[in-house]
Design a protein around this motif. Structure first.
Motif, PDB file in Angstrom:
ATOM      1  N   ARG A   1       9.699   7.490  15.493  1.00  0.00           N
ATOM      2  CA  ARG A   1      10.243   7.527  16.853  1.00  0.00           C
ATOM      3  C   ARG A   1      11.425   6.573  16.999  1.00  0.00           C
ATOM      4  NH1 ARG A   1       4.758   8.180  18.498  1.00  0.00           N
ATOM      5  NH2 ARG A   1       4.509   5.923  18.670  1.00  0.00           N
ATOM      6  N   ALA A   2      11.285   5.375  16.425  1.00  0.00           N
ATOM      7  CA  ALA A   2      12.367   4.398  16.517  1.00  0.00           C
ATOM      8  C   ALA A   2      13.603   4.892  15.769  1.00  0.00           C
ATOM      9  CB  ALA A   2      11.905   3.055  15.948  1.00  0.00           C
ATOM     10  N   GLY A   3      13.388   5.460  14.582  1.00  0.00           N
ATOM     11  CA  GLY A   3      14.511   5.914  13.780  1.00  0.00           C
ATOM     12  C   GLY A   3      15.242   7.085  14.409  1.00  0.00           C
ATOM     13  N   ILE A   4      14.493   8.102  14.830  1.00  0.00           N
ATOM     14  CA  ILE A   4      15.124   9.265  15.456  1.00  0.00           C
ATOM     15  C   ILE A   4      15.689   8.886  16.817  1.00  0.00           C
ATOM     16  CG2 ILE A   4      14.685  11.567  16.404  1.00  0.00           C
ATOM     17  CD1 ILE A   4      12.797  12.076  14.104  1.00  0.00           C
ATOM     18  N   GLY A   5      15.012   7.956  17.504  1.00  0.00           N
ATOM     19  CA  GLY A   5      15.527   7.483  18.796  1.00  0.00           C
ATOM     20  C   GLY A   5      16.894   6.836  18.651  1.00  0.00           C
ATOM     21  N   ALA A   6      17.101   6.086  17.565  1.00  0.00           N
ATOM     22  CA  ALA A   6      18.398   5.454  17.328  1.00  0.00           C
ATOM     23  C   ALA A   6      19.473   6.516  17.103  1.00  0.00           C
ATOM     24  CB  ALA A   6      18.312   4.520  16.117  1.00  0.00           C
ATOM     25  N   TRP A   7      19.102   7.587  16.416  1.00  0.00           N
ATOM     26  CA  TRP A   7      20.042   8.686  16.192  1.00  0.00           C
ATOM     27  C   TRP A   7      20.377   9.377  17.518  1.00  0.00           C
ATOM     28  CZ3 TRP A   7      18.859  14.272  14.897  1.00  0.00           C
ATOM     29  CH2 TRP A   7      20.014  14.945  14.488  1.00  0.00           C
ATOM     30  N   CYS A   8      19.373   9.605  18.357  1.00  0.00           N
ATOM     31  CA  CYS A   8      19.611  10.217  19.673  1.00  0.00           C
ATOM     32  C   CYS A   8      20.505   9.333  20.537  1.00  0.00           C
ATOM     33  CB  CYS A   8      18.282  10.483  20.383  1.00  0.00           C
ATOM     34  SG  CYS A   8      17.265  11.753  19.607  1.00  0.00           S
ATOM     35  N   ASP A   9      20.287   8.022  20.475  1.00  0.00           N
ATOM     36  CA  ASP A   9      21.137   7.093  21.235  1.00  0.00           C
ATOM     37  C   ASP A   9      22.588   7.192  20.775  1.00  0.00           C
ATOM     38  OD1 ASP A   9      18.962   6.204  22.668  1.00  0.00           O
ATOM     39  OD2 ASP A   9      18.661   4.389  21.474  1.00  0.00           O
ATOM     40  N   LEU A  10      22.782   7.328  19.454  1.00  0.00           N
ATOM     41  CA  LEU A  10      24.127   7.475  18.917  1.00  0.00           C
ATOM     42  C   LEU A  10      24.792   8.730  19.468  1.00  0.00           C
ATOM     43  CD1 LEU A  10      26.479   6.984  16.914  1.00  0.00           C
ATOM     44  CD2 LEU A  10      25.092   8.114  15.163  1.00  0.00           C
ATOM     45  N   ILE A  11      24.078   9.849  19.459  1.00  0.00           N
ATOM     46  CA  ILE A  11      24.638  11.110  19.950  1.00  0.00           C
ATOM     47  C   ILE A  11      24.916  11.029  21.453  1.00  0.00           C
ATOM     48  CG2 ILE A  11      24.248  13.589  20.198  1.00  0.00           C
ATOM     49  CD1 ILE A  11      24.666  12.607  17.322  1.00  0.00           C
ATOM     50  N   THR A  12      24.041  10.369  22.199  1.00  0.00           N
ATOM     51  CA  THR A  12      24.272  10.199  23.638  1.00  0.00           C
ATOM     52  C   THR A  12      25.568   9.436  23.879  1.00  0.00           C
ATOM     53  OG1 THR A  12      21.899  10.219  24.115  1.00  0.00           O
ATOM     54  CG2 THR A  12      23.333   9.275  25.795  1.00  0.00           C
ATOM     55  N   GLY A  13      25.797   8.373  23.101  1.00  0.00           N
ATOM     56  CA  GLY A  13      27.029   7.602  23.232  1.00  0.00           C
ATOM     57  C   GLY A  13      28.263   8.432  22.920  1.00  0.00           C
ATOM     58  N   VAL A  14      28.182   9.266  21.891  1.00  0.00           N
ATOM     59  CA  VAL A  14      29.294  10.151  21.537  1.00  0.00           C
ATOM     60  C   VAL A  14      29.554  11.148  22.669  1.00  0.00           C
ATOM     61  CG1 VAL A  14      30.048  11.971  19.951  1.00  0.00           C
ATOM     62  CG2 VAL A  14      28.913   9.935  19.055  1.00  0.00           C
ATOM     63  N   ALA A  15      28.484  11.682  23.258  1.00  0.00           N
ATOM     64  CA  ALA A  15      28.624  12.642  24.360  1.00  0.00           C
ATOM     65  C   ALA A  15      29.246  11.980  25.593  1.00  0.00           C
ATOM     66  CB  ALA A  15      27.265  13.248  24.707  1.00  0.00           C
TER      67      ALA A  15
ATOM     68  N   SER B   1       3.857  11.596  10.190  1.00  0.00           N
ATOM     69  CA  SER B   1       3.757  10.823  11.431  1.00  0.00           C
ATOM     70  C   SER B   1       2.792  11.435  12.435  1.00  0.00           C
ATOM     71  CB  SER B   1       5.141  10.687  12.080  1.00  0.00           C
ATOM     72  OG  SER B   1       5.548  11.897  12.704  1.00  0.00           O
ATOM     73  N   TRP B   2       2.488  12.723  12.284  1.00  0.00           N
ATOM     74  CA  TRP B   2       1.590  13.385  13.234  1.00  0.00           C
ATOM     75  C   TRP B   2       0.176  12.836  13.167  1.00  0.00           C
ATOM     76  CZ3 TRP B   2       3.387  18.896  11.426  1.00  0.00           C
ATOM     77  CH2 TRP B   2       4.718  19.083  11.831  1.00  0.00           C
ATOM     78  N   SER B   3      -0.215  12.313  12.017  1.00  0.00           N
ATOM     79  CA  SER B   3      -1.584  11.810  11.865  1.00  0.00           C
ATOM     80  C   SER B   3      -1.639  10.314  11.541  1.00  0.00           C
ATOM     81  CB  SER B   3      -2.311  12.598  10.756  1.00  0.00           C
ATOM     82  OG  SER B   3      -1.617  12.479   9.531  1.00  0.00           O
ATOM     83  N   ASP B   4      -0.478   9.680  11.452  1.00  0.00           N
ATOM     84  CA  ASP B   4      -0.435   8.255  11.104  1.00  0.00           C
ATOM     85  C   ASP B   4       0.363   7.511  12.175  1.00  0.00           C
ATOM     86  OD1 ASP B   4       0.201   5.713  10.004  1.00  0.00           O
ATOM     87  OD2 ASP B   4      -0.081   6.491   7.976  1.00  0.00           O
ATOM     88  N   PRO B   5      -0.306   6.787  13.071  1.00  0.00           N
ATOM     89  CA  PRO B   5       0.381   6.113  14.173  1.00  0.00           C
ATOM     90  C   PRO B   5       1.470   5.134  13.722  1.00  0.00           C
ATOM     91  CG  PRO B   5      -1.983   6.144  14.562  1.00  0.00           C
ATOM     92  CD  PRO B   5      -1.777   6.627  13.157  1.00  0.00           C
ATOM     93  N   ALA B   6       1.251   4.457  12.606  1.00  0.00           N
ATOM     94  CA  ALA B   6       2.256   3.497  12.135  1.00  0.00           C
ATOM     95  C   ALA B   6       3.527   4.216  11.694  1.00  0.00           C
ATOM     96  CB  ALA B   6       1.695   2.666  10.983  1.00  0.00           C
ATOM     97  N   VAL B   7       3.366   5.332  10.994  1.00  0.00           N
ATOM     98  CA  VAL B   7       4.519   6.128  10.585  1.00  0.00           C
ATOM     99  C   VAL B   7       5.191   6.725  11.824  1.00  0.00           C
ATOM    100  CG1 VAL B   7       5.307   8.126   9.251  1.00  0.00           C
ATOM    101  CG2 VAL B   7       3.529   6.644   8.326  1.00  0.00           C
TER     102      VAL B   7
ATOM    103  N   SER C   1       0.848  -1.188   0.000  1.00  0.00           N
ATOM    104  CA  SER C   1       0.000   0.000   0.000  1.00  0.00           C
ATOM    105  C   SER C   1       0.887   1.242   0.000  1.00  0.00           C
ATOM    106  CB  SER C   1      -0.899   0.021   1.246  1.00  0.00           C
ATOM    107  OG  SER C   1      -0.093   0.108   2.414  1.00  0.00           O
ATOM    108  N   LYS C   2       0.235   2.413  -0.081  1.00  0.00           N
ATOM    109  CA  LYS C   2       0.974   3.677   0.018  1.00  0.00           C
ATOM    110  C   LYS C   2       1.660   3.780   1.376  1.00  0.00           C
ATOM    111  CE  LYS C   2       0.204   8.680   0.265  1.00  0.00           C
ATOM    112  NZ  LYS C   2      -0.752   9.802   0.022  1.00  0.00           N
ATOM    113  N   GLN C   3       0.938   3.404   2.434  1.00  0.00           N
ATOM    114  CA  GLN C   3       1.533   3.468   3.760  1.00  0.00           C
ATOM    115  C   GLN C   3       2.732   2.525   3.863  1.00  0.00           C
ATOM    116  OE1 GLN C   3      -0.035   1.511   7.338  1.00  0.00           O
ATOM    117  NE2 GLN C   3      -0.312   3.552   8.193  1.00  0.00           N
ATOM    118  N   GLY C   4       2.599   1.331   3.337  1.00  0.00           N
ATOM    119  CA  GLY C   4       3.709   0.389   3.356  1.00  0.00           C
ATOM    120  C   GLY C   4       4.913   0.930   2.608  1.00  0.00           C
TER     121      GLY C   4
END
Length: 205
Positions: free
Chosen positions: A126-140, A115-121, A54-57
């Motif tokens: 959240r998972a993708g940006i969260g992984a980036w934040c985890d990376l920056i936390t590790g660097v810090a 993502s603001w109106s589509d829970p699946a997106v 689908s488009k969402q997929g």
């Protein structure tokens, strides 16, 4: 024979994702249609349903595709110990310039908006940006061990600042604030000067 078929399937899937990136940048989330994506890729519309359902997929797969590229690049750069922390910050700013030029930032911001109106997106964002934040936390955390105090900030607070600064810069840039005189990217680069100051103080100890 089976390997050739698998290779063609992967190539078709990637060509559809690249086409979706082009159409999303051109038409925005609201104007994106699977028909336009198929036409951009030069394949029948049925190929989108075959590969993504689908488009969402398709959009979910596109974010995973783009985010994997981003994280691979950032992981490789921040793991490069031949670069100082300030040089790695400078490189991250270079990447932002490249991503704006390529349209990468526009596509990611469109997906964040979706993502603001589509829970699946939203879950995937959240998972993708969260992984980036985890990376920056590790660097810090590594920087704290090497340089000492991070100006009184915890590694988590540094990560919150850095991620908000980059994502906010992307959003405001697309709204033309830089053209109106707000020095978004220069301000990000100036933060590298603060890191160089910490490095200089640490070297004198």
């Amino acid at each position: 024979m089976a390997r050739a078929a698998t290779t063609r399937k992967i190539e078709t899937g990637e060509s559809l994702l690249e086409a979706a990136k082009v159409v999303l940048r051109r038409n925005g989330y609201a104007g994106l249609s699977t028909r336009d994506v198929a036409a951009e890729a030069g394949v029948p519309l049925s190929q989108i349903h075959y590969h993504f359902g689908s488009k969402q997929g398709l959009l979910l797969a596109l974010f995973e595709y783009l985010n994997a590229q981003l994280l691979d690049r950032q992981n490789a750069m921040f793991a490069d110990r031949s670069l100082s922390l300030s040089q790695r910050w400078d490189r991250a700013c270079d990447y932002l310039d490249e991503d704006i030029g390529s349209g990468y930032v526009h596509v990611l911001q469109e997906l964040i908006s979706a993502s603001w109106s589509d829970p699946a997106v939203a879950k995937l964002i959240r998972a993708g940006i969260g992984a980036w934040c985890d990376l920056i936390t590790g660097v810090a955390r590594d920087a704290e061990k090497e340089l000492g105090s991070l100006g009184g900030f915890t590694p988590e607070e540094v990560s919150a600042f850095a991620s908000s600064a980059f994502i906010g810069t992307e959003s405001l840039f697309l709204l033309d604030f830089e053209k109106k005189g707000l020095p978004l990217r220069p301000a990000l680069r100036r933060f590298g000067d603060l890191i160089r100051l910490l490095e200089s103080r640490s070297a004198r100890r």
